[in-house]
Design a protein around this motif. Structure first.
Motif, PDB file in Angstrom:
ATOM      1  N   ALA A 130     -18.995  -1.764 119.733  1.00 28.57           N
ATOM      2  CA  ALA A 130     -18.464  -2.466 118.562  1.00 28.57           C
ATOM      3  C   ALA A 130     -18.937  -3.911 118.535  1.00 28.57           C
ATOM      4  CB  ALA A 130     -16.941  -2.389 118.546  1.00 28.57           C
ATOM      5  N   ARG A 131     -19.023  -4.536 119.696  1.00 23.34           N
ATOM      6  CA  ARG A 131     -19.518  -5.919 119.765  1.00 23.34           C
ATOM      7  C   ARG A 131     -20.975  -6.013 119.310  1.00 23.34           C
ATOM      8  NH1 ARG A 131     -16.117  -6.885 124.462  1.00 23.34           N
ATOM      9  NH2 ARG A 131     -17.743  -6.140 125.848  1.00 23.34           N
ATOM     10  N   HIS A 132     -21.673  -4.902 119.384  1.00 23.65           N
ATOM     11  CA  HIS A 132     -23.079  -4.860 118.966  1.00 23.65           C
ATOM     12  C   HIS A 132     -23.238  -4.378 117.524  1.00 23.65           C
ATOM     13  CE1 HIS A 132     -24.653  -5.882 122.896  1.00 23.65           C
ATOM     14  NE2 HIS A 132     -23.891  -4.951 123.451  1.00 23.65           N
ATOM     15  N   GLY A 133     -22.144  -4.268 116.783  1.00 23.82           N
ATOM     16  CA  GLY A 133     -22.233  -3.933 115.367  1.00 23.82           C
ATOM     17  C   GLY A 133     -22.002  -2.484 115.020  1.00 23.82           C
ATOM     18  N   TYR A 134     -21.544  -1.707 115.992  1.00 24.90           N
ATOM     19  CA  TYR A 134     -21.304  -0.286 115.742  1.00 24.90           C
ATOM     20  C   TYR A 134     -19.868  -0.099 115.257  1.00 24.90           C
ATOM     21  CZ  TYR A 134     -25.705   0.521 118.176  1.00 24.90           C
ATOM     22  OH  TYR A 134     -27.031   0.522 118.541  1.00 24.90           O
ATOM     23  N   PHE A 135     -19.645  -0.450 113.979  1.00 27.98           N
ATOM     24  CA  PHE A 135     -18.331  -0.321 113.367  1.00 27.98           C
ATOM     25  C   PHE A 135     -18.513  -0.278 111.853  1.00 27.98           C
ATOM     26  CE2 PHE A 135     -19.155  -4.838 114.088  1.00 27.98           C
ATOM     27  CZ  PHE A 135     -18.978  -5.365 112.813  1.00 27.98           C
ATOM     28  N   THR A 136     -17.439  -0.021 111.134  1.00 34.17           N
ATOM     29  CA  THR A 136     -17.507   0.006 109.678  1.00 34.17           C
ATOM     30  C   THR A 136     -16.626  -1.095 109.100  1.00 34.17           C
ATOM     31  OG1 THR A 136     -15.712   1.638 109.596  1.00 34.17           O
ATOM     32  CG2 THR A 136     -17.970   2.493 109.557  1.00 34.17           C
ATOM     33  N   VAL A 137     -16.969  -1.522 107.892  1.00 33.96           N
ATOM     34  CA  VAL A 137     -16.179  -2.532 107.193  1.00 33.96           C
ATOM     35  C   VAL A 137     -15.893  -2.037 105.778  1.00 33.96           C
ATOM     36  CG1 VAL A 137     -17.095  -4.464 108.528  1.00 33.96           C
ATOM     37  CG2 VAL A 137     -18.228  -3.785 106.402  1.00 33.96           C
ATOM     38  N   ASP A 138     -14.787  -2.476 105.214  1.00 32.80           N
ATOM     39  CA  ASP A 138     -14.401  -2.056 103.874  1.00 32.80           C
ATOM     40  C   ASP A 138     -15.478  -2.424 102.867  1.00 32.80           C
ATOM     41  OD1 ASP A 138     -12.515  -0.813 102.186  1.00 32.80           O
ATOM     42  OD2 ASP A 138     -11.837  -2.775 101.472  1.00 32.80           O
ATOM     43  N   LYS A 139     -15.875  -1.462 102.052  1.00 32.36           N
ATOM     44  CA  LYS A 139     -16.914  -1.601 101.020  1.00 32.36           C
ATOM     45  C   LYS A 139     -18.312  -1.765 101.608  1.00 32.36           C
ATOM     46  CE  LYS A 139     -13.587  -1.396  98.100  1.00 32.36           C
ATOM     47  NZ  LYS A 139     -13.168  -0.043  97.683  1.00 32.36           N
ATOM     48  N   GLY A 140     -18.433  -1.603 102.921  1.00 28.81           N
ATOM     49  CA  GLY A 140     -19.748  -1.627 103.537  1.00 28.81           C
ATOM     50  C   GLY A 140     -20.405  -0.264 103.445  1.00 28.81           C
ATOM     51  N   SER A 141     -21.584  -0.145 104.024  1.00 33.63           N
ATOM     52  CA  SER A 141     -22.333   1.113 103.980  1.00 33.63           C
ATOM     53  C   SER A 141     -22.241   1.858 105.302  1.00 33.63           C
ATOM     54  CB  SER A 141     -23.811   0.838 103.659  1.00 33.63           C
ATOM     55  OG  SER A 141     -23.955   0.277 102.378  1.00 33.63           O
ATOM     56  N   VAL A 142     -22.277   3.169 105.203  1.00 34.34           N
ATOM     57  CA  VAL A 142     -22.361   4.033 106.367  1.00 34.34           C
ATOM     58  C   VAL A 142     -23.141   5.271 105.950  1.00 34.34           C
ATOM     59  CG1 VAL A 142     -20.229   5.348 105.933  1.00 34.34           C
ATOM     60  CG2 VAL A 142     -21.040   5.047 108.297  1.00 34.34           C
ATOM     61  N   THR A 143     -23.821   5.882 106.900  1.00 34.76           N
ATOM     62  CA  THR A 143     -24.553   7.116 106.624  1.00 34.76           C
ATOM     63  C   THR A 143     -23.849   8.269 107.323  1.00 34.76           C
ATOM     64  OG1 THR A 143     -26.583   5.814 106.650  1.00 34.76           O
ATOM     65  CG2 THR A 143     -26.823   8.205 106.654  1.00 34.76           C
ATOM     66  N   VAL A 144     -23.494   9.300 106.558  1.00 35.42           N
ATOM     67  CA  VAL A 144     -22.835  10.487 107.106  1.00 35.42           C
ATOM     68  C   VAL A 144     -23.719  11.693 106.808  1.00 35.42           C
ATOM     69  CG1 VAL A 144     -20.793  11.964 107.043  1.00 35.42           C
ATOM     70  CG2 VAL A 144     -20.539   9.484 106.777  1.00 35.42           C
ATOM     71  N   ASN A 145     -24.204  12.349 107.854  1.00 38.60           N
ATOM     72  CA  ASN A 145     -25.142  13.470 107.689  1.00 38.60           C
ATOM     73  C   ASN A 145     -26.306  13.101 106.779  1.00 38.60           C
ATOM     74  OD1 ASN A 145     -24.012  15.261 109.461  1.00 38.60           O
ATOM     75  ND2 ASN A 145     -23.331  16.737 107.927  1.00 38.60           N
ATOM     76  N   GLY A 146     -26.737  11.829 106.887  1.00 40.66           N
ATOM     77  CA  GLY A 146     -27.879  11.370 106.111  1.00 40.66           C
ATOM     78  C   GLY A 146     -27.555  10.846 104.734  1.00 40.66           C
ATOM     79  N   VAL A 147     -26.297  10.931 104.308  1.00 39.35           N
ATOM     80  CA  VAL A 147     -25.899  10.511 102.962  1.00 39.35           C
ATOM     81  C   VAL A 147     -25.424   9.059 102.991  1.00 39.35           C
ATOM     82  CG1 VAL A 147     -24.407  10.989 100.979  1.00 39.35           C
ATOM     83  CG2 VAL A 147     -25.166  12.879 102.458  1.00 39.35           C
TER      84      VAL A 147
END
Length: 199
Positions: A130-147
Protein backbone atom coordinates in the motif's frame (compact mmCIF):
# COMPACT_ATOMS: atom_id res chain seq x y z
CA UNK A 1 0.24 -0.67 -23.09
CA UNK A 2 -3.55 -1.00 -23.00
CA UNK A 3 -6.59 1.16 -22.29
CA UNK A 4 -8.86 -1.28 -20.44
CA UNK A 5 -11.49 -1.14 -23.20
CA UNK A 6 -12.25 -4.80 -23.92
CA UNK A 7 -12.59 -5.69 -27.60
CA UNK A 8 -14.44 -8.93 -26.97
CA UNK A 9 -14.00 -12.15 -25.08
CA UNK A 10 -12.06 -15.10 -26.40
CA UNK A 11 -12.97 -18.70 -25.60
CA UNK A 12 -10.40 -21.12 -24.19
CA UNK A 13 -10.25 -24.19 -26.45
CA UNK A 14 -7.17 -25.98 -25.06
CA UNK A 15 -4.84 -25.86 -22.05
CA UNK A 16 -1.41 -27.48 -22.02
CA UNK A 17 0.95 -27.63 -19.04
CA UNK A 18 4.67 -27.36 -19.86
CA UNK A 19 6.68 -27.67 -16.64
CA UNK A 20 5.73 -24.52 -14.68
CA UNK A 21 4.26 -22.75 -17.73
CA UNK A 22 0.77 -23.09 -19.18
CA UNK A 23 -0.05 -22.71 -22.87
CA UNK A 24 -3.57 -21.42 -23.48
CA UNK A 25 -5.13 -21.84 -26.90
CA UNK A 26 -8.08 -19.57 -27.61
CA UNK A 27 -10.35 -18.47 -30.41
CA UNK A 28 -11.88 -15.08 -31.16
CA UNK A 29 -13.21 -13.12 -34.15
CA UNK A 30 -9.92 -11.42 -35.09
CA UNK A 31 -7.44 -14.31 -35.02
CA UNK A 32 -6.64 -13.62 -38.69
CA UNK A 33 -5.45 -10.12 -37.69
CA UNK A 34 -3.03 -11.36 -35.02
CA UNK A 35 0.69 -11.86 -35.54
CA UNK A 36 3.31 -13.96 -33.76
CA UNK A 37 5.01 -11.97 -30.95
CA UNK A 38 2.02 -9.61 -30.62
CA UNK A 39 0.90 -8.54 -27.14
CA UNK A 40 -2.71 -9.23 -26.16
CA UNK A 41 -4.20 -8.66 -22.71
CA UNK A 42 -6.09 -11.67 -21.32
CA UNK A 43 -8.22 -10.80 -18.27
CA UNK A 44 -5.83 -7.89 -17.94
CA UNK A 45 -2.63 -9.93 -18.26
CA UNK A 46 -0.30 -9.00 -21.12
CA UNK A 47 0.63 -12.22 -22.93
CA UNK A 48 2.56 -12.84 -26.15
CA UNK A 49 1.05 -14.69 -29.10
CA UNK A 50 3.38 -17.65 -29.71
CA UNK A 51 1.49 -19.53 -32.44
CA UNK A 52 -1.50 -19.18 -34.74
CA UNK A 53 -3.32 -22.09 -36.34
CA UNK A 54 -6.42 -21.50 -38.46
CA UNK A 55 -8.90 -19.68 -36.19
CA UNK A 56 -7.00 -20.34 -32.97
CA UNK A 57 -3.97 -18.75 -31.30
CA UNK A 58 -1.79 -19.71 -28.35
CA UNK A 59 -0.22 -17.69 -25.55
CA UNK A 60 2.06 -18.81 -22.72
CA UNK A 61 1.79 -17.84 -19.04
CA UNK A 62 4.80 -18.40 -16.77
CA UNK A 63 4.74 -19.23 -13.06
CA UNK A 64 5.03 -15.59 -11.87
CA UNK A 65 1.99 -14.67 -13.97
CA UNK A 66 0.03 -17.70 -12.79
CA UNK A 67 0.85 -16.92 -9.14
CA UNK A 68 -0.42 -13.33 -9.42
CA UNK A 69 -3.47 -13.86 -11.61
CA UNK A 70 -6.57 -16.01 -12.12
CA UNK A 71 -5.27 -17.56 -15.35
CA UNK A 72 -4.37 -20.80 -13.59
CA UNK A 73 -8.06 -21.22 -12.73
CA UNK A 74 -9.16 -21.15 -16.38
CA UNK A 75 -10.85 -24.19 -17.90
CA UNK A 76 -11.69 -25.13 -21.48
CA UNK A 77 -14.83 -23.22 -22.49
CA UNK A 78 -14.18 -20.23 -20.21
CA UNK A 79 -14.52 -16.71 -21.61
CA UNK A 80 -11.50 -14.41 -21.32
CA UNK A 81 -11.60 -10.63 -21.80
CA UNK A 82 -9.13 -9.66 -24.51
CA UNK A 83 -7.67 -6.40 -25.77
CA UNK A 84 -4.92 -5.79 -28.29
CA UNK A 85 -2.26 -3.23 -27.42
CA UNK A 86 -3.28 0.41 -27.69
CA UNK A 87 -2.68 2.41 -30.86
CA UNK A 88 -0.93 5.67 -30.02
CA UNK A 89 -2.84 7.66 -32.66
CA UNK A 90 -6.27 7.40 -31.04
CA UNK A 91 -8.24 8.42 -27.99
CA UNK A 92 -7.49 6.91 -24.59
CA UNK A 93 -11.06 5.89 -23.76
CA UNK A 94 -10.21 4.03 -20.54
CA UNK A 95 -7.02 4.70 -18.57
CA UNK A 96 -3.37 3.73 -18.81
CA UNK A 97 -3.24 -0.04 -18.25
CA UNK A 98 0.09 -1.85 -18.34
CA UNK A 99 -1.19 -5.41 -18.49
CA UNK A 100 0.84 -6.18 -15.36
CA UNK A 101 -1.69 -7.65 -12.95
CA UNK A 102 -0.81 -6.87 -9.34
CA UNK A 103 -2.88 -9.51 -7.58
CA UNK A 104 -6.27 -11.18 -7.46
CA UNK A 105 -9.43 -10.19 -5.63
CA UNK A 106 -12.60 -12.04 -4.72
CA UNK A 107 -16.12 -10.89 -5.49
CA UNK A 108 -17.88 -10.56 -2.14
CA UNK A 109 -21.17 -8.94 -3.14
CA UNK A 110 -23.40 -8.05 -6.08
CA UNK A 111 -26.10 -5.40 -5.78
CA UNK A 112 -28.74 -4.37 -8.28
CA UNK A 113 -28.57 -0.68 -9.22
CA UNK A 114 -31.84 -0.42 -11.17
CA UNK A 115 -30.42 -1.71 -14.45
CA UNK A 116 -26.73 -1.73 -13.63
CA UNK A 117 -24.90 -3.83 -11.03
CA UNK A 118 -22.55 -2.94 -8.19
CA UNK A 119 -19.77 -5.49 -7.67
CA UNK A 120 -17.72 -5.49 -4.46
CA UNK A 121 -14.22 -6.97 -4.55
CA UNK A 122 -11.93 -7.72 -1.64
CA UNK A 123 -8.18 -8.28 -1.90
CA UNK A 124 -5.38 -9.22 0.47
CA UNK A 125 -4.12 -6.00 2.05
CA UNK A 126 -0.38 -5.59 2.49
CA UNK A 127 0.76 -2.43 4.28
CA UNK A 128 4.13 -2.36 2.55
CA UNK A 129 2.53 -2.71 -0.88
CA UNK A 130 0.00 0.00 0.00
CA UNK A 131 2.89 2.37 0.73
CA UNK A 132 4.01 1.73 -2.84
CA UNK A 133 0.65 2.74 -4.32
CA UNK A 134 -1.16 -0.58 -4.37
CA UNK A 135 -4.55 0.72 -3.23
CA UNK A 136 -7.71 2.29 -4.60
CA UNK A 137 -9.16 5.77 -4.16
CA UNK A 138 -12.70 7.05 -4.62
CA UNK A 139 -13.36 8.00 -8.27
CA UNK A 140 -9.93 6.68 -9.21
CA UNK A 141 -9.23 4.00 -11.80
CA UNK A 142 -8.78 0.28 -11.36
CA UNK A 143 -8.58 -2.59 -13.82
CA UNK A 144 -10.67 -5.70 -13.11
CA UNK A 145 -10.13 -8.65 -15.47
CA UNK A 146 -8.72 -6.13 -17.93
CA UNK A 147 -11.71 -3.76 -17.77
CA UNK A 148 -11.01 -0.10 -16.99
CA UNK A 149 -13.40 0.93 -14.20
CA UNK A 150 -14.06 3.76 -11.78
CA UNK A 151 -13.70 3.00 -8.07
CA UNK A 152 -16.45 3.76 -5.60
CA UNK A 153 -16.64 3.11 -1.83
CA UNK A 154 -13.01 2.03 -1.37
CA UNK A 155 -11.84 0.66 1.96
CA UNK A 156 -8.41 -0.51 3.06
CA UNK A 157 -8.88 -3.88 1.33
CA UNK A 158 -11.97 -3.60 -0.88
CA UNK A 159 -13.74 -1.47 -3.46
CA UNK A 160 -16.90 -1.36 -5.55
CA UNK A 161 -17.39 -0.84 -9.27
CA UNK A 162 -20.61 -0.20 -11.18
CA UNK A 163 -21.16 -2.29 -14.31
CA UNK A 164 -23.56 -0.97 -16.95
CA UNK A 165 -25.56 -3.41 -19.11
CA UNK A 166 -23.28 -2.91 -22.15
CA UNK A 167 -20.18 -3.91 -20.17
CA UNK A 168 -22.02 -6.86 -18.65
CA UNK A 169 -23.01 -8.09 -22.11
CA UNK A 170 -19.62 -7.65 -23.78
CA UNK A 171 -17.21 -8.84 -21.06
CA UNK A 172 -16.90 -11.83 -18.77
CA UNK A 173 -18.46 -9.79 -15.96
CA UNK A 174 -21.55 -11.71 -17.03
CA UNK A 175 -19.96 -14.83 -15.48
CA UNK A 176 -18.79 -13.24 -12.22
CA UNK A 177 -20.61 -14.35 -9.10
CA UNK A 178 -19.95 -14.00 -5.38
CA UNK A 179 -16.76 -15.98 -4.78
CA UNK A 180 -15.32 -15.47 -8.29
CA UNK A 181 -11.60 -14.65 -8.40
CA UNK A 182 -10.65 -11.71 -10.65
CA UNK A 183 -7.42 -9.99 -11.65
CA UNK A 184 -6.77 -6.44 -10.51
CA UNK A 185 -4.22 -3.86 -11.61
CA UNK A 186 -3.95 -0.74 -9.49
CA UNK A 187 -3.54 2.64 -11.21
CA UNK A 188 0.06 3.20 -12.36
CA UNK A 189 -0.21 6.94 -11.60
CA UNK A 190 -0.81 6.19 -7.91
CA UNK A 191 2.24 3.91 -7.87
CA UNK A 192 4.49 6.61 -9.31
CA UNK A 193 3.19 9.24 -6.89
CA UNK A 194 3.81 6.90 -3.96
CA UNK A 195 7.34 6.22 -5.22
CA UNK A 196 8.08 9.93 -5.64
CA UNK A 197 7.00 10.55 -2.05
CA UNK A 198 9.45 7.88 -0.88
CA UNK A 199 12.29 9.55 -2.77
Amino acid sequence: MFSGIIEEFATVVAIKHDRENIDFTLTCSFVDELKIDQSVAHNGVCLTVVSINNNQYTVTAMKETLDRSNLGLLRVGDKVNIERSMLMNGRLDGHIVQGHVDQTARCTAMEDADGSTYFTFQYDYNQEMARHGYFTVDKGSVTVNGVSLTVCRPTRDSFQVAIIPYTMEHTNFQDIRVGTIVNIEFDIIGKYIARLQEL
